[in-house]
Design a protein around this motif. Structure first.
Motif, PDB file in Angstrom:
ATOM      1  N   ARG A 123     -15.368 -10.231  -3.032  1.00 46.33           N
ATOM      2  CA  ARG A 123     -14.695  -9.011  -2.594  1.00 46.33           C
ATOM      3  C   ARG A 123     -13.210  -9.109  -2.901  1.00 46.33           C
ATOM      4  O   ARG A 123     -12.622 -10.187  -2.828  1.00 46.33           O
ATOM      5  CB  ARG A 123     -14.908  -8.772  -1.094  1.00 46.33           C
ATOM      6  CG  ARG A 123     -14.405  -7.412  -0.624  1.00 46.33           C
ATOM      7  CD  ARG A 123     -14.680  -7.175   0.852  1.00 46.33           C
ATOM      8  NE  ARG A 123     -13.844  -7.998   1.715  1.00 46.33           N
ATOM      9  CZ  ARG A 123     -13.785  -7.886   3.032  1.00 46.33           C
ATOM     10  NH1 ARG A 123     -14.534  -6.992   3.643  1.00 46.33           N
ATOM     11  NH2 ARG A 123     -13.011  -8.667   3.748  1.00 46.33           N
TER      12      ARG A 123
ATOM     13  N   ARG B 278       1.501  -6.036   2.432  1.00 47.51           N
ATOM     14  CA  ARG B 278       0.758  -5.923   1.178  1.00 47.51           C
ATOM     15  C   ARG B 278       0.561  -7.303   0.544  1.00 47.51           C
ATOM     16  O   ARG B 278       1.461  -8.143   0.562  1.00 47.51           O
ATOM     17  CB  ARG B 278       1.477  -5.008   0.184  1.00 47.51           C
ATOM     18  CG  ARG B 278       1.498  -3.530   0.606  1.00 47.51           C
ATOM     19  CD  ARG B 278       2.278  -2.697  -0.374  1.00 47.51           C
ATOM     20  NE  ARG B 278       2.390  -1.303   0.020  1.00 47.51           N
ATOM     21  CZ  ARG B 278       1.578  -0.328  -0.368  1.00 47.51           C
ATOM     22  NH1 ARG B 278       0.580  -0.609  -1.189  1.00 47.51           N
ATOM     23  NH2 ARG B 278       1.762   0.913   0.042  1.00 47.51           N
TER      24      ARG B 278
ATOM     25  N   TYR C  98      -3.219   2.482  -1.907  1.00 48.08           N
ATOM     26  CA  TYR C  98      -3.647   1.796  -0.684  1.00 48.08           C
ATOM     27  C   TYR C  98      -2.875   2.328   0.532  1.00 48.08           C
ATOM     28  O   TYR C  98      -1.641   2.410   0.503  1.00 48.08           O
ATOM     29  CB  TYR C  98      -3.410   0.285  -0.817  1.00 48.08           C
ATOM     30  CG  TYR C  98      -3.643  -0.478   0.468  1.00 48.08           C
ATOM     31  CD1 TYR C  98      -4.926  -0.709   0.935  1.00 48.08           C
ATOM     32  CD2 TYR C  98      -2.570  -0.936   1.234  1.00 48.08           C
ATOM     33  CE1 TYR C  98      -5.147  -1.393   2.124  1.00 48.08           C
ATOM     34  CE2 TYR C  98      -2.770  -1.623   2.418  1.00 48.08           C
ATOM     35  CZ  TYR C  98      -4.065  -1.846   2.856  1.00 48.08           C
ATOM     36  OH  TYR C  98      -4.272  -2.527   4.037  1.00 48.08           O
TER      37      TYR C  98
ATOM     38  N   ASN D 118     -11.993 -12.772  -1.464  1.00 52.32           N
ATOM     39  CA  ASN D 118     -13.024 -13.544  -0.755  1.00 52.32           C
ATOM     40  C   ASN D 118     -13.886 -14.212  -1.804  1.00 52.32           C
ATOM     41  O   ASN D 118     -14.501 -13.537  -2.646  1.00 52.32           O
ATOM     42  CB  ASN D 118     -13.863 -12.637   0.138  1.00 52.32           C
ATOM     43  CG  ASN D 118     -13.055 -12.062   1.282  1.00 52.32           C
ATOM     44  OD1 ASN D 118     -12.790 -10.869   1.330  1.00 52.32           O
ATOM     45  ND2 ASN D 118     -12.644 -12.904   2.208  1.00 52.32           N
TER      46      ASN D 118
ATOM     47  N   CYS E 174      -6.033  -9.898  -1.568  1.00 51.40           N
ATOM     48  CA  CYS E 174      -6.903 -10.761  -0.770  1.00 51.40           C
ATOM     49  C   CYS E 174      -8.235 -10.912  -1.497  1.00 51.40           C
ATOM     50  O   CYS E 174      -8.921  -9.925  -1.772  1.00 51.40           O
ATOM     51  CB  CYS E 174      -7.105 -10.153   0.620  1.00 51.40           C
ATOM     52  SG  CYS E 174      -8.150 -11.137   1.683  1.00 51.40           S
TER      53      CYS E 174
ATOM     54  N   GLN F 290      -5.368 -15.608  -0.200  1.00 52.28           N
ATOM     55  CA  GLN F 290      -4.375 -14.540  -0.201  1.00 52.28           C
ATOM     56  C   GLN F 290      -3.311 -14.846  -1.256  1.00 52.28           C
ATOM     57  O   GLN F 290      -2.796 -15.964  -1.319  1.00 52.28           O
ATOM     58  CB  GLN F 290      -3.709 -14.426   1.172  1.00 52.28           C
ATOM     59  CG  GLN F 290      -4.682 -14.181   2.310  1.00 52.28           C
ATOM     60  CD  GLN F 290      -4.048 -14.396   3.666  1.00 52.28           C
ATOM     61  OE1 GLN F 290      -2.828 -14.582   3.787  1.00 52.28           O
ATOM     62  NE2 GLN F 290      -4.871 -14.403   4.714  1.00 52.28           N
TER      63      GLN F 290
ATOM     64  N   GLU G 217      -2.788   0.795   7.483  1.00 51.45           N
ATOM     65  CA  GLU G 217      -3.920   0.024   7.969  1.00 51.45           C
ATOM     66  C   GLU G 217      -3.559  -1.444   8.196  1.00 51.45           C
ATOM     67  O   GLU G 217      -4.167  -2.109   9.030  1.00 51.45           O
ATOM     68  CB  GLU G 217      -5.087   0.121   6.982  1.00 51.45           C
ATOM     69  CG  GLU G 217      -5.699   1.511   6.895  1.00 51.45           C
ATOM     70  CD  GLU G 217      -6.891   1.563   5.965  1.00 51.45           C
ATOM     71  OE1 GLU G 217      -7.278   0.490   5.456  1.00 51.45           O
ATOM     72  OE2 GLU G 217      -7.435   2.654   5.745  1.00 51.45           O
ATOM     73  N   SER G 218      -2.589  -1.930   7.439  1.00 50.25           N
ATOM     74  CA  SER G 218      -2.175  -3.333   7.581  1.00 50.25           C
ATOM     75  C   SER G 218      -0.753  -3.445   8.115  1.00 50.25           C
ATOM     76  O   SER G 218      -0.108  -4.481   7.952  1.00 50.25           O
ATOM     77  CB  SER G 218      -2.283  -4.048   6.230  1.00 50.25           C
ATOM     78  OG  SER G 218      -1.522  -3.368   5.247  1.00 50.25           O
TER      79      SER G 218
ATOM     80  N   LYS H  46      -9.427  -7.138  -2.058  1.00 53.44           N
ATOM     81  CA  LYS H  46      -8.588  -6.123  -1.405  1.00 53.44           C
ATOM     82  C   LYS H  46      -7.237  -6.125  -2.115  1.00 53.44           C
ATOM     83  O   LYS H  46      -6.446  -7.046  -1.940  1.00 53.44           O
ATOM     84  CB  LYS H  46      -8.401  -6.443   0.077  1.00 53.44           C
ATOM     85  CG  LYS H  46      -9.575  -6.083   0.951  1.00 53.44           C
ATOM     86  CD  LYS H  46      -9.230  -6.291   2.419  1.00 53.44           C
ATOM     87  CE  LYS H  46     -10.402  -5.941   3.321  1.00 53.44           C
ATOM     88  NZ  LYS H  46     -10.041  -6.150   4.763  1.00 53.44           N
ATOM     89  N   ASN H  47      -7.007  -5.102  -2.901  1.00 53.22           N
ATOM     90  CA  ASN H  47      -5.760  -5.012  -3.658  1.00 53.22           C
ATOM     91  C   ASN H  47      -4.786  -4.103  -2.909  1.00 53.22           C
ATOM     92  O   ASN H  47      -4.799  -2.882  -3.074  1.00 53.22           O
ATOM     93  CB  ASN H  47      -6.028  -4.482  -5.063  1.00 53.22           C
ATOM     94  CG  ASN H  47      -4.765  -4.418  -5.891  1.00 53.22           C
ATOM     95  OD1 ASN H  47      -3.725  -4.976  -5.501  1.00 53.22           O
ATOM     96  ND2 ASN H  47      -4.824  -3.741  -7.018  1.00 53.22           N
ATOM     97  N   ARG H  48      -3.947  -4.706  -2.087  1.00 49.58           N
ATOM     98  CA  ARG H  48      -2.979  -3.919  -1.319  1.00 49.58           C
ATOM     99  C   ARG H  48      -1.736  -3.578  -2.148  1.00 49.58           C
ATOM    100  O   ARG H  48      -0.825  -2.928  -1.645  1.00 49.58           O
ATOM    101  CB  ARG H  48      -2.580  -4.675  -0.052  1.00 49.58           C
ATOM    102  CG  ARG H  48      -3.751  -4.895   0.902  1.00 49.58           C
ATOM    103  CD  ARG H  48      -3.302  -5.467   2.235  1.00 49.58           C
ATOM    104  NE  ARG H  48      -4.392  -5.619   3.171  1.00 49.58           N
ATOM    105  CZ  ARG H  48      -5.035  -6.754   3.413  1.00 49.58           C
ATOM    106  NH1 ARG H  48      -4.675  -7.856   2.769  1.00 49.58           N
ATOM    107  NH2 ARG H  48      -6.015  -6.801   4.288  1.00 49.58           N
TER     108      ARG H  48
ATOM    109  N   GLU I 101     -11.248 -17.136   2.253  1.00 52.33           N
ATOM    110  CA  GLU I 101     -10.272 -16.099   1.881  1.00 52.33           C
ATOM    111  C   GLU I 101      -9.059 -16.734   1.214  1.00 52.33           C
ATOM    112  O   GLU I 101      -8.450 -17.656   1.761  1.00 52.33           O
ATOM    113  CB  GLU I 101      -9.851 -15.319   3.127  1.00 52.33           C
ATOM    114  CG  GLU I 101      -8.875 -14.182   2.829  1.00 52.33           C
ATOM    115  CD  GLU I 101      -8.549 -13.377   4.074  1.00 52.33           C
ATOM    116  OE1 GLU I 101      -9.368 -12.513   4.442  1.00 52.33           O
ATOM    117  OE2 GLU I 101      -7.498 -13.628   4.686  1.00 52.33           O
TER     118      GLU I 101
END
Length: 675
Positions: free
Chosen positions: A604, A622, A613, A627, A625, A648, A617-618, A606-608, A646
């Motif tokens: 997975r 940014r 984006y 997985n 992330c 980062q 939410e975060s 997560k491209n912040r 994870e």
């Protein structure tokens, strides 16, 4: 170790002990159960610090919220409102229950609404009232062709009544096919003709359109004489429909008052079931009443569709708890709209009253609005808590976004990532292999499988060691679907086994690209960031590099309970680490290095850093992330090659704002939001 052992013997024994420990840890990583798992399923451990108004919007709204005092008080108050509604509205079943299915009569009025012939005056004979085996016959005081007034010399108590058709054949067309009985408790000395309408109480109603099977309703009769002087009896004792309605009332009251009591006693599932029963069981009862009771068309639809709506919402609450609050306004609107529409169609006029909207549904409207306002207030408080942090992160992002070319190249590099497998923690063995492994090492029936297998002879009884059993199991074919990890304790055992491999892989990546590792903050005089390339020849500084962090058990339980409905397989960051970069170009190079690594499987992303984006939410923060799974000979040997960790990828400027004070504010932010 014994003193007499040589150095080589001690080293060999230590190595064997370490190997056996790893083997046992690997086996434990395949076995669920333990105190940590008990905490996950007790729920309260995950929401005790969360805002009550946000808990109801979590992944398990009812199971989580019934621990909160505020929600318990709201349920009890709603129960009190329902109780008052039942009594003030004087529901017939409740009145019948309190009065023992009997009623007092001083005067009676029989209103004939329709006869066989539309233009004929009604004809009744021998009207009497009944109480068990006793019969009371009133005197006819007056009649006007459609209303018949009766009085008793003294008040009587009855539980039924009867009348006979007239004996004359010519009165056939005068037989009533629709009538109502009203009674009055006013003094028997009064003239019933002088009583106000408010003095009369409807006790019985008959309509051939609803009871067409009754002989009185037959229009085509070969022998009219057979229909003369026939008795028609109305038993007004409590019917099964009234009993069903009383059960519905009881379920609604217990759902509101009993749920907090069951939750306080630790029966979470029973508490949720009690609340759901106030919808799905009540809905089933309404459907049964609609099907087996003679009703007009509109009354049937009103009762039937009302029951279906309640049944569906109750099933949502019971089986798909996470959608409870989302569907609550839909349920309220559908229930009120259907009820109002059918009443208006039945009465052939448009009106919106408390009766058509239903007071029990209106109390849910008030409950839903209260919860929504509470949630909005907590969300506002949460953003106020990190308002300064969001501003600082947004300013950094504006600076980073100016480097358009590198930002585009970074997003293009991330877009090339092809994720593999579902984003969930899985056991390394398939369901079929788990069954064979369990019989090999004698772990008993602890794994659920989708297919039944005949038990195999236990290898341990044949002298096979634990190591050889695990080694044999890892060579089994991987054709069946992998099982999700259902135990938090399993995840932590796997995490501790994987941590050194993950750390080694991080250092390998950092050597191949320009990045910083975080230093151990406890070391005196140590900088926050360390470049592994720069300290390769300095062992003292190299050992100051911080190892991957293991997520705290408390936070893991919170996240599983609040966001994932207790599904621990969705916890993908038990083991985690952050690589720090000076700019976007270095970060892009790291993404390319990771993509080229044959041992890393990205599950997975997560491209912040994607401009689309939603950073709120975060909290404005940014990063990228990832997985990942690490598949090596070691991870496959100990069944941890499917454990997700994870990684980062963070810009140094963003990492500088990730300090203790900022994290403290973020903890308050997520507690207020129940995340």
């Amino acid at each position: 170790m014994q003193a007499w052992m040589t150095a080589s013997e001690r080293a060999g024994a230590g190595k064997r002990a370490s190997s056996m420990t790893d083997l046992l840890m690997g086996a434990k990583g395949m076995v669920p159960g333990g105190f940590i798992d008990h905490l996950v399923h007790s729920v309260e451990a995950g929401v005790q610090d969360a805002g009550a108004g946000s808990v109801i919007f979590s992944s398990r709204p009812i199971s989580n919220a019934i621990h909160k005092l505020a929600f318990q008080v709201m349920l009890v108050l709603n129960g009190i409102v329902l109780t008052l509604t039942f009594f003030l509205a004087q529901h017939p079943p409740l009145v019948e229950l309190m009065e023992g299915s009997q009623f007092a009569v001083s005067h009676a009025r029989v209103s004939v609404l329709e006869t066989r012939s539309p233009h004929a005056n009604a004809s009744l004979a021998h009207v009497s009232f009944l109480n068990c085996s006793s019969k009371f016959t009133p005197s006819l005081r007056a009649s006007n062709g459609s209303h018949f007034f009766f009085s008793f010399p003294r008040p009587i108590v009855a539980d039924g009544w009867e009348f006979y058709t007239s004996s004359a054949d010519t009165s056939f067309q005068q037989d009533p096919i629709s009538l109502e009985l009203h009674v009055s408790k006013d003094s028997h000395l009064l003239d019933p003709m002088d009583l106000n309408e408010s003095s009369w109480e409807l006790k019985s109603k008959f309509d051939c359109r609803l009871s067409s099977a009754t002989a009185l309703c037959e229009s085509d009769v070969a022998n009219v004489t057979m229909t003369r002087n026939v008795r028609y009896h109305f038993d007004l004792r409590m019917s099964w429909q009234y009993i069903f309605e009383l059960i519905s009332m009881g379920l609604k009251l217990f759902g509101n008052v009993g749920t907090p009591m069951l939750a306080a006693a630790g029966f979470i599932y029973l508490g949720r079931t009690a609340l759901a029963s106030a919808f799905h069981v009540v809905g089933v009862l309404d459907i049964i009443v609609a099907i087996f009771t003679p009703l007009s068309l509109f009354e049937f639809f009103q009762c039937f569709f009302g029951g279906v709506i309640q049944l569906m919402y109750g099933l949502v609450l019971q089986t798909k708890e996470g959608h409870t609050i989302k569907f609550l306004p839909v349920f309220i609107f559908a229930r009120s709209f259907t009820n109002t529409l059918m009443i208006n169609l039945r009465e052939a006029k448009f009106s919106v009253t408390s009766n058509s909207l239903r007071l029990d549904v209106m109390s849910l409207i008030f409950l839903w609005i209260t919860l929504l306002l509470s949630r909005r207030r907590l969300l506002h408080q949460s953003f106020k808590q990190i308002e300064q942090d969001i501003s600082a992160y947004d300013e950094l992002w504006r600076q980073v976004a100016r480097d358009k070319s590198n930002l585009v190249e970074l997003n293009e590099a991330v877009a090339k990532i092809r994720t593999k497998s579902p984003a969930e923690q899985q056991l390394a063995l398939t369901s079929a292999e788990m069954m064979r492994l369990r019989t090999c090492v004698g772990l008993g029936s602890i794994f659920s499988t989708q297919q039944a297998h005949r038990p195999q002879p236990c290898l341990a009884s044949k002298g096979i060691t634990l190591a050889s059993a695990l080694d044999a199991a890892k060579h089994l074919s991987l054709t069946s679907p992998h099982l999700k990890v259902t135990s938090l304790e399993q995840l932590y055992v796997q995490a501790f086994l994987l941590e050194p491999i993950f750390f080694a892989k991080i250092k390998h990546i950092s050597v191949r690209c320009r990045c910083f590792l975080l230093s151990d903050g406890s070391a005196k005089g140590c900088t926050r960031y360390i470049s592994l390339k720069e300290v390769a020849d300095e062992p003292d500084r190299a050992c100051m590099i911080r190892r991957p962090s293991i997520k705290s058990v408390t936070r893991a339980i919170q996240k599983a309970v609040r966001s994932y409905g207790g599904d621990v397989s969705r916890l993908l960051d038990i083991v985690r680490y952050a690589l720090v970069f000076e700019d976007l170009e270095e970060l892009k190079q790291a993404v390319e290095v990771i993509l080229e690594d044959p041992h890393i499987h990205i599950v997975r992303v997560k491209n912040r850093f994607d401009e689309s984006y939603p950073s709120n939410e975060s909290g404005g923060y940014r990063d990228i992330c990832l997985n990942i799974r690490i598949s090596t000979q070691y991870t496959r040997k100990f069944f941890i090659d499917r454990h997700l960790c994870e990684l980062q990828l963070v810009l140094k400027s963003f990492m500088e704002l990730r300090n203790e004070n900022g994290h403290k504010n973020y903890r308050i932010f997520r507690d207020l939001r129940c995340e």
